[in-house]
Design a protein around this motif. Structure first.
Motif, PDB file in Angstrom:
ATOM      1  N   LEU A  24       0.835  -1.200   0.000  1.00  0.00           N
ATOM      2  CA  LEU A  24       0.000   0.000   0.000  1.00  0.00           C
ATOM      3  C   LEU A  24       0.873   1.254   0.000  1.00  0.00           C
ATOM      4  O   LEU A  24       0.568   2.225  -0.693  1.00  0.00           O
ATOM      5  CB  LEU A  24      -0.933   0.010   1.209  1.00  0.00           C
ATOM      6  N   GLU A  25       1.949   1.235   0.774  1.00  0.00           N
ATOM      7  CA  GLU A  25       2.862   2.383   0.765  1.00  0.00           C
ATOM      8  C   GLU A  25       3.400   2.614  -0.645  1.00  0.00           C
ATOM      9  O   GLU A  25       3.484   3.760  -1.115  1.00  0.00           O
ATOM     10  CB  GLU A  25       4.017   2.169   1.739  1.00  0.00           C
ATOM     11  N   LEU A  26       3.761   1.539  -1.324  1.00  0.00           N
ATOM     12  CA  LEU A  26       4.248   1.648  -2.694  1.00  0.00           C
ATOM     13  C   LEU A  26       3.197   2.275  -3.607  1.00  0.00           C
ATOM     14  O   LEU A  26       3.502   3.168  -4.410  1.00  0.00           O
ATOM     15  CB  LEU A  26       4.635   0.264  -3.217  1.00  0.00           C
TER      16      LEU A  26
ATOM     17  N   ALA B  96      -4.166   0.664  -7.209  1.00  0.00           N
ATOM     18  CA  ALA B  96      -4.672  -0.152  -6.104  1.00  0.00           C
ATOM     19  C   ALA B  96      -5.127  -1.519  -6.608  1.00  0.00           C
ATOM     20  O   ALA B  96      -4.900  -2.547  -5.955  1.00  0.00           O
ATOM     21  CB  ALA B  96      -5.824   0.566  -5.405  1.00  0.00           C
ATOM     22  N   ALA B  97      -5.745  -1.552  -7.789  1.00  0.00           N
ATOM     23  CA  ALA B  97      -6.222  -2.824  -8.353  1.00  0.00           C
ATOM     24  C   ALA B  97      -5.062  -3.736  -8.714  1.00  0.00           C
ATOM     25  O   ALA B  97      -5.112  -4.948  -8.470  1.00  0.00           O
ATOM     26  CB  ALA B  97      -7.084  -2.552  -9.581  1.00  0.00           C
TER      27      ALA B  97
ATOM     28  N   ALA C 101      -4.122  -7.447  -6.995  1.00  0.00           N
ATOM     29  CA  ALA C 101      -3.926  -8.693  -7.732  1.00  0.00           C
ATOM     30  C   ALA C 101      -2.739  -9.491  -7.215  1.00  0.00           C
ATOM     31  O   ALA C 101      -2.609 -10.678  -7.506  1.00  0.00           O
ATOM     32  CB  ALA C 101      -3.720  -8.377  -9.219  1.00  0.00           C
ATOM     33  N   HIS C 102      -1.894  -8.823  -6.415  1.00  0.00           N
ATOM     34  CA  HIS C 102      -0.689  -9.476  -5.909  1.00  0.00           C
ATOM     35  C   HIS C 102      -0.689  -9.636  -4.389  1.00  0.00           C
ATOM     36  O   HIS C 102       0.258 -10.214  -3.846  1.00  0.00           O
ATOM     37  CB  HIS C 102       0.554  -8.661  -6.302  1.00  0.00           C
TER      38      HIS C 102
ATOM     39  N   MET D 113      -4.176  -5.859   0.140  1.00  0.00           N
ATOM     40  CA  MET D 113      -4.594  -4.861  -0.835  1.00  0.00           C
ATOM     41  C   MET D 113      -5.933  -5.227  -1.448  1.00  0.00           C
ATOM     42  O   MET D 113      -6.749  -4.353  -1.746  1.00  0.00           O
ATOM     43  CB  MET D 113      -3.535  -4.729  -1.934  1.00  0.00           C
ATOM     44  N   SER D 114      -6.171  -6.509  -1.635  1.00  0.00           N
ATOM     45  CA  SER D 114      -7.451  -6.953  -2.182  1.00  0.00           C
ATOM     46  C   SER D 114      -8.591  -6.577  -1.252  1.00  0.00           C
ATOM     47  O   SER D 114      -9.639  -6.070  -1.694  1.00  0.00           O
ATOM     48  CB  SER D 114      -7.420  -8.466  -2.405  1.00  0.00           C
ATOM     49  N   ALA D 115      -8.398  -6.796   0.048  1.00  0.00           N
ATOM     50  CA  ALA D 115      -9.432  -6.440   1.028  1.00  0.00           C
ATOM     51  C   ALA D 115      -9.641  -4.932   1.061  1.00  0.00           C
ATOM     52  O   ALA D 115     -10.779  -4.446   1.164  1.00  0.00           O
ATOM     53  CB  ALA D 115      -9.032  -6.958   2.408  1.00  0.00           C
ATOM     54  N   LEU D 116      -8.552  -4.181   0.957  1.00  0.00           N
ATOM     55  CA  LEU D 116      -8.651  -2.726   0.962  1.00  0.00           C
ATOM     56  C   LEU D 116      -9.396  -2.225  -0.268  1.00  0.00           C
ATOM     57  O   LEU D 116     -10.242  -1.327  -0.175  1.00  0.00           O
ATOM     58  CB  LEU D 116      -7.251  -2.108   1.015  1.00  0.00           C
ATOM     59  N   LEU D 117      -9.104  -2.806  -1.414  1.00  0.00           N
ATOM     60  CA  LEU D 117      -9.773  -2.397  -2.648  1.00  0.00           C
ATOM     61  C   LEU D 117     -11.281  -2.636  -2.554  1.00  0.00           C
ATOM     62  O   LEU D 117     -12.077  -1.794  -2.996  1.00  0.00           O
ATOM     63  CB  LEU D 117      -9.191  -3.155  -3.840  1.00  0.00           C
TER      64      LEU D 117
END
Length: 229
Positions: free
Chosen positions: A149-151, A190-191, A195-196, A200-204
């Motif tokens: 997420l920072e990236l 973010a998408a 995918a990786h 991030m998936s939960a955040l999206l």
């Protein structure tokens, strides 16, 4: 009835006046092209008096930059209410307001100006980026950002900077389109991260859960589906 006598400014008042004058000149031309004589003339004082308040143009530029950086950092502040896409769009509009108002100064700062490379200037630039980063995390309701997420967020902030610089060079793309595109870029980054990465998936999923059908995130989905079809 006015006597025509001008009130003598105090030390801090005069410093703030000179900073304001310098900012106005730097907003129209690169700071490299603005002389101390021009600043003195615009302020209605002599050249030696400018040096009484600032040792040189570099120190005046850094003071002006400090005020501008505080202004720019404030453009990322946004009440955490309503859909995220709409919030980010309002932030981008205020960001481009600043770029529009301070074009040459913004360009000189990011591409290399008289104070670039100094520790004070680099610290100011970093403070704006950090303020933007923290604001975006707050909108995402995240306190400690995982690495991916920072990236995503820091990459998006860098993308907004470079997009603004390219836009200033000829303004060939309508500003309003770029503001929406940058919001789309955030969703796309973010998408890709989602995918990786499971976090991030939960955040999206949280990001898009309450987005309206006429919001910028939904607009991106419609455009992508149209391309796929």
């Amino acid at each position: 009835m006015s006597t025509g006598v001008r009130r003598r400014l105090g030390v801090e008042e005069r410093r703030q006046q000179l900073i304001g004058v310098a900012l106005e000149l730097f907003s129209r031309r690169s700071p490299d092209e603005v002389s101390i004589d021009e600043i003195a003339s615009a302020a209605g004082i002599s050249r030696p008096l400018v040096y009484h308040y600032f040792p040189g143009k570099l120190s005046l530029y850094e003071a002006a930059l400090k005020r501008a950086s505080e202004d720019l950092a404030g453009r990322f502040a946004e009440p955490r209410e309503g859909p995220l896409g709409a919030r980010l769009l309002r932030v981008m509009r205020r960001f481009f307001d600043f770029v529009d108002e301070h074009g040459p100064g913004f360009s000189a700062l990011m591409r290399g100006g008289p104070a670039v490379g100094s520790s004070a200037t680099n610290a100011l630039i970093d403070s704006v980026r950090q303020a933007a980063y923290e604001q975006i995390l707050a909108h995402l309701d995240v306190t400690e950002a995982p690495a991916r997420l920072e990236l995503v967020v820091r990459s998006w902030i860098s993308l907004a900077e470079s997009t603004a610089l390219i836009w200033l060079d000829g303004r060939r793309i309508p500003r309003a389109e770029l503001e929406v595109q940058l919001v789309h870029d955030f969703a796309a980054l973010a998408a890709v991260g989602a995918a990786h990465d499971e976090e991030m998936s939960a955040l999206l999923k949280r990001m898009v859960k309450d987005e309206p059908g006429d919001g910028p995130f939904a607009d991106l989905a419609v455009r992508l589906l149209a391309l796929a079809g």
